[in-house]
Design a protein around this motif. Structure first.
Motif, mmCIF file in Angstrom:
data_model
loop_
_atom_site.group_PDB
_atom_site.id
_atom_site.type_symbol
_atom_site.label_atom_id
_atom_site.label_comp_id
_atom_site.label_asym_id
_atom_site.label_seq_id
_atom_site.Cartn_x
_atom_site.Cartn_y
_atom_site.Cartn_z
ATOM 1 N N VAL A 315 0.663 -1.340 0.127
ATOM 2 C CA VAL A 315 -0.160 0.098 0.020
ATOM 3 C C VAL A 315 0.763 1.454 0.732
ATOM 4 O O VAL A 315 0.359 2.423 -0.723
ATOM 5 N N VAL A 316 1.897 1.315 0.715
ATOM 6 C CA VAL A 316 2.694 2.055 1.016
ATOM 7 C C VAL A 316 3.849 2.688 -0.206
ATOM 8 O O VAL A 316 4.008 3.697 -0.811
ATOM 9 N N ASN A 317 3.582 1.291 -1.371
ATOM 10 C CA ASN A 317 4.666 1.248 -1.666
ATOM 11 C C ASN A 317 4.039 1.418 -3.700
ATOM 12 O O ASN A 317 3.846 -0.045 -3.930
ATOM 13 N N PRO A 318 3.145 1.825 -4.300
ATOM 14 C CA PRO A 318 2.104 0.786 -4.937
ATOM 15 C C PRO A 318 3.167 0.458 -6.609
ATOM 16 O O PRO A 318 2.389 0.221 -7.149
ATOM 17 N N ASP A 319 4.331 1.433 -6.163
ATOM 18 C CA ASP A 319 4.724 1.231 -7.559
ATOM 19 C C ASP A 319 5.746 -0.439 -7.631
ATOM 20 O O ASP A 319 5.524 -0.948 -8.333
ATOM 21 N N VAL A 320 5.783 -0.689 -6.130
ATOM 22 C CA VAL A 320 6.183 -1.793 -5.778
ATOM 23 C C VAL A 320 5.431 -2.691 -6.624
ATOM 24 O O VAL A 320 5.139 -4.045 -7.237
ATOM 25 N N GLN A 321 3.919 -2.997 -5.783
ATOM 26 C CA GLN A 321 2.952 -3.567 -6.217
ATOM 27 C C GLN A 321 2.977 -3.409 -7.676
ATOM 28 O O GLN A 321 2.331 -4.923 -8.412
ATOM 29 N N GLU A 322 2.412 -2.936 -8.477
ATOM 30 C CA GLU A 322 2.672 -2.655 -10.162
ATOM 31 C C GLU A 322 3.743 -3.502 -10.616
ATOM 32 O O GLU A 322 2.777 -4.444 -11.240
ATOM 33 N N LYS A 323 4.857 -3.757 -10.467
ATOM 34 C CA LYS A 323 5.460 -4.548 -11.282
ATOM 35 C C LYS A 323 5.055 -5.620 -10.735
ATOM 36 O O LYS A 323 6.254 -6.804 -10.946
ATOM 37 N N VAL A 324 5.350 -5.631 -9.205
ATOM 38 C CA VAL A 324 4.991 -7.237 -8.947
ATOM 39 C C VAL A 324 3.836 -8.370 -9.788
ATOM 40 O O VAL A 324 3.902 -9.185 -10.217
ATOM 41 N N GLN A 325 2.545 -7.299 -9.811
ATOM 42 C CA GLN A 325 1.637 -8.038 -10.554
ATOM 43 C C GLN A 325 1.848 -8.388 -12.368
ATOM 44 O O GLN A 325 1.489 -8.727 -12.540
ATOM 45 N N LYS A 326 2.804 -6.939 -12.561
ATOM 46 C CA LYS A 326 3.252 -7.196 -14.251
ATOM 47 C C LYS A 326 3.925 -7.894 -14.187
ATOM 48 O O LYS A 326 3.634 -9.121 -15.598
ATOM 49 N N GLU A 327 4.496 -8.755 -13.382
ATOM 50 C CA GLU A 327 6.155 -10.211 -13.309
ATOM 51 C C GLU A 327 4.684 -10.917 -13.868
ATOM 52 O O GLU A 327 5.382 -11.960 -14.518
ATOM 53 N N LEU A 328 3.640 -11.040 -12.508
ATOM 54 C CA LEU A 328 3.127 -12.504 -11.524
ATOM 55 C C LEU A 328 2.066 -12.249 -13.833
ATOM 56 O O LEU A 328 2.000 -13.411 -13.750
ATOM 57 N N ASP A 329 1.449 -11.425 -13.931
ATOM 58 C CA ASP A 329 1.006 -11.319 -15.188
ATOM 59 C C ASP A 329 1.302 -11.913 -16.128
ATOM 60 O O ASP A 329 0.922 -13.085 -17.074
ATOM 61 N N ALA A 330 2.743 -11.973 -16.304
ATOM 62 C CA ALA A 330 3.368 -11.880 -17.803
ATOM 63 C C ALA A 330 4.049 -13.368 -17.671
ATOM 64 O O ALA A 330 4.277 -13.876 -18.660
ATOM 65 N N VAL A 331 3.942 -14.460 -16.981
ATOM 66 C CA VAL A 331 4.213 -15.007 -16.227
ATOM 67 C C VAL A 331 3.464 -16.289 -15.813
ATOM 68 O O VAL A 331 4.012 -17.380 -16.486
ATOM 69 N N LEU A 332 2.815 -16.082 -15.189
ATOM 70 C CA LEU A 332 1.888 -16.933 -15.328
ATOM 71 C C LEU A 332 0.393 -17.192 -15.592
ATOM 72 O O LEU A 332 -0.142 -16.159 -15.629
ATOM 73 N N GLY A 333 -0.299 -18.007 -16.203
ATOM 74 C CA GLY A 333 -1.706 -18.008 -16.497
ATOM 75 C C GLY A 333 -2.683 -17.566 -14.559
ATOM 76 O O GLY A 333 -2.760 -17.411 -13.875
ATOM 77 N N PRO A 334 -4.038 -16.793 -15.459
ATOM 78 C CA PRO A 334 -4.641 -16.510 -14.282
ATOM 79 C C PRO A 334 -5.209 -17.454 -13.543
ATOM 80 O O PRO A 334 -5.466 -16.728 -12.345
ATOM 81 N N SER A 335 -5.172 -18.457 -13.863
ATOM 82 C CA SER A 335 -5.506 -19.753 -12.956
ATOM 83 C C SER A 335 -4.779 -21.129 -12.823
ATOM 84 O O SER A 335 -5.159 -22.070 -12.530
ATOM 85 N N GLN A 336 -3.299 -20.521 -13.544
ATOM 86 C CA GLN A 336 -2.607 -21.725 -13.145
ATOM 87 C C GLN A 336 -2.143 -21.428 -11.249
ATOM 88 O O GLN A 336 -2.179 -20.760 -10.758
ATOM 89 N N LEU A 337 -1.763 -23.229 -10.786
ATOM 90 C CA LEU A 337 -1.703 -23.648 -9.445
ATOM 91 C C LEU A 337 -0.462 -22.416 -9.162
ATOM 92 O O LEU A 337 0.928 -22.900 -9.866
ATOM 93 N N ILE A 338 0.345 -22.153 -7.934
ATOM 94 C CA ILE A 338 1.732 -21.253 -7.798
ATOM 95 C C ILE A 338 1.716 -21.883 -7.167
ATOM 96 O O ILE A 338 1.652 -22.368 -5.914
ATOM 97 N N CYS A 339 2.750 -22.431 -7.197
ATOM 98 C CA CYS A 339 3.734 -23.205 -7.052
ATOM 99 C C CYS A 339 5.206 -22.693 -6.562
ATOM 100 O O CYS A 339 5.757 -21.500 -6.880
ATOM 101 N N TYR A 340 5.926 -23.080 -4.694
ATOM 102 C CA TYR A 340 7.429 -22.665 -4.832
ATOM 103 C C TYR A 340 8.435 -22.562 -5.823
ATOM 104 O O TYR A 340 8.760 -21.512 -5.894
ATOM 105 N N GLU A 341 8.298 -23.850 -6.879
ATOM 106 C CA GLU A 341 9.229 -23.962 -7.469
ATOM 107 C C GLU A 341 9.091 -21.856 -8.434
ATOM 108 O O GLU A 341 9.909 -22.014 -9.142
ATOM 109 N N ASP A 342 8.173 -21.685 -8.633
ATOM 110 C CA ASP A 342 7.731 -20.285 -10.190
ATOM 111 C C ASP A 342 8.775 -19.555 -9.656
ATOM 112 O O ASP A 342 8.924 -18.280 -9.869
ATOM 113 N N ARG A 343 8.734 -19.322 -7.729
ATOM 114 C CA ARG A 343 9.987 -17.986 -6.948
ATOM 115 C C ARG A 343 10.901 -18.380 -9.077
ATOM 116 O O ARG A 343 11.759 -16.959 -8.927
ATOM 117 N N ARG A 344 11.792 -19.054 -9.272
ATOM 118 C CA ARG A 344 12.804 -19.371 -10.237
ATOM 119 C C ARG A 344 12.581 -17.775 -11.705
ATOM 120 O O ARG A 344 13.614 -17.640 -12.211
#
Length: 490
Positions: A315-344
């Protein structure tokens, strides 16, 4: 002739002077530090509270290894990455004991894992690690439990439809249900009365730990045992956890042993059965109660508080939040199960999770350790029984290790190409033989919960709220001041 009252005052002054000179003589056996006072030691220098910044300030004057006195008890403080790392890992076995201060002795009586020492601690810790591994720690089956709870948390926020909420309880509920499923074999519903009692007891314990009254109890236990106060409430809260643990043990015993243990209690009871014919059983019900308490407290409070900070930082750093969301959207599908291995595949998201842990620094000092034999620490000889305390905050905020230690900056964990970069000074789980046994579970929880929440929602302040307090509340862990946010579905 002196009156009785005058003679008493003279005697007190004489005893204080004698105590002062005895302390000065004793100080020569330990690393230098601020001069202690009789009875109080260095509590005046600490302003009667254990503050992370004050410990770091004292290091500027006395060096990265110095001595503080709590009454007549000297405590060696290790400050900065190099001192903490070398002190905890050069001779890790030598500093593997646990300080049984009066309050902690009253709590756990030297049993369990966190507050135990010696042979008993080794047995309980070894059994705990082996059993958690047998139950799936580091494997897909345990990861599925984490994913399930993360999914429930997303559903909860979705049901609010963007209405403001304090996320503290839902975070604690979801995180603790992972360890509850492992230990007890079932989940708690969010409205369960018993679960709310356990949460209240946990909050009371962590609120009391590190407080002035806690220090006073350790200084004058014989007096505090006779007086009412928050220490009585804290001890009562621990009893709430212990009573619940005993109830669960009875439930498991009455259910009977199965060929295939279903949870941690089952595994422990089976081990108790194996060792009951020994001259001195290695495993007993009292130890099991305290191990259950350790797993519940350690597996609930720390990860949920870290995520509580994490949402605040977004909330305090909305620019960081937006960058995380862009990366998640680019790499993962909207319904894809997120695994710990995805951190790579998600270097920025992984860096943000690490920076949340570093910057929130929820356990700002490690639980005190004790030298189990005569040893040498950073070139200074210490005798068996000496108490050593690593200042974890000084590692995570060490200006020699971090480019902007006092700012929330995910770039601390990224190289020039944007790849995730591990850092040696990242020690939120401590180091040496007392490193957190649930480290892998905590890392898995933090990544999967955080990634799921940021993929599903944008977090922002409620309408009309423009400021939010980012200073910590000091206690057993450093918690944010309560806050409310809106989870806006994406």
């Amino acid at each position: 002739m002196l009156t009785i009252s005058q003679a008493f005052v003279v005697l007190i002054i004489f005893l204080l002077i004698v105590s002062f000179f005895k302390l000065q003589k004793a100080c020569k056996q330990f690393p230098p530090g601020p001069a202690p006072l009789p009875l109080l030691g260095n509590l005046v220098h600490l302003k009667f509270q254990f503050h992370r910044d004050l410990l770091m300030e004292l290091a500027k004057t006395h060096g990265n290894m110095y001595t503080l006195w709590f009454g007549w008890t000297p405590v060696i403080i290790l400050n900065g990455y190099q001192a903490v790392k070398d002190g905890m890992t050069t001779h890790p076995e030598d500093v593997s004991g646990r300080m049984l201060a009066p309050f902690f002795r009253a709590l756990a009586k030297g049993k369990g894992i966190i507050l135990a020492s010696g042979h008993s601690w080794k047995q309980q810790r070894r059994f705990g690690i082996m059993t958690l591994r047998r139950m799936g720690m580091g494997k897909k089956c345990l990861e599925l439990r984490v994913q399930e709870e993360a999914s429930h948390l997303v559903e909860f926020f979705m049901s609010l439809k963007g209405r403001p909420v304090d996320p503290s309880f839902p975070l604690f509920h979801s995180i603790s249900n992972v360890i509850c499923a492992l230990v007890f074999g079932y989940h708690f519903s969010d409205g369960d009365k018993t679960f709310h009692e356990l949460i209240s007891a946990t909050e009371n314990l962590f609120r009391f730990a590190g407080s002035f009254v806690h220090q006073l109890y350790d200084l004058l236990p014989w007096l505090m045992r006779c007086l009412p106060g928050p220490h009585k409430k804290a001890l009562s809260s621990y009893n709430v956890l212990s009573n619940f643990a005993r109830k669960e043990i009875r439930r498991h015993v009455e259910r009977g042993m199965s060929d295939e243990p279903q949870d941690f209690i089952d595994f422990y009871l089976a081990e108790m059965e194996k060792s009951k014919d020994g001259a001195k059983p290695k495993y007993d019900e009292d130890n099991l109660v305290h191990v259950i308490n350790d797993l519940f407290l350690g597996g609930s409070e720390t990860s949920s508080t870290t995520l509580y900070w994490g949402l605040l930082y977004m909330v305090v750093n909305p620019d960081v939040q937006e960058k995380v969301q862009k990366e998640l959207d680019a790499v993962l599908g909207p319904s894809q199960l997120i695994c710990y291995e995805d951190r790579r595949k998600l270097p920025y998201t992984t860096a943000v999770v690490h920076e949340i842990q570093r910057f929130s620094n929820i356990v700002f000092v490690g639980v005190p350790r004790v030298c189990v034999r005569d040893t040498t620490l950073l070139g200074f000889p210490l005798k068996k029984g000496t108490v050593v305390m690593p200042n974890i905050a000084s590692v995570l905020y060490d200006p020699e290790q971090w480019e902007t230690p006092r700012h929330f900056n995910p770039a601390h964990f990224l190289d020039k190409e944007g790849n995730f970069m591990p850092r040696e000074a990242f020690l939120p789980f401590s180091a040496g033989h007392r490193v957190c046994l649930g480290e892998h579970l905590a890392r898995t929880e933090l990544f999967i919960f955080f990634a799921n929440l940021l993929r599903a929602f944008t977090f922002q302040l409620p309408e009309g709220v423009t400021k939010i307090n980012t200073e910590p509340i000091f206690g057993g862990t450093l918690r944010p001041h309560p806050y409310r946010i809106c989870a806006i579905p994406r």
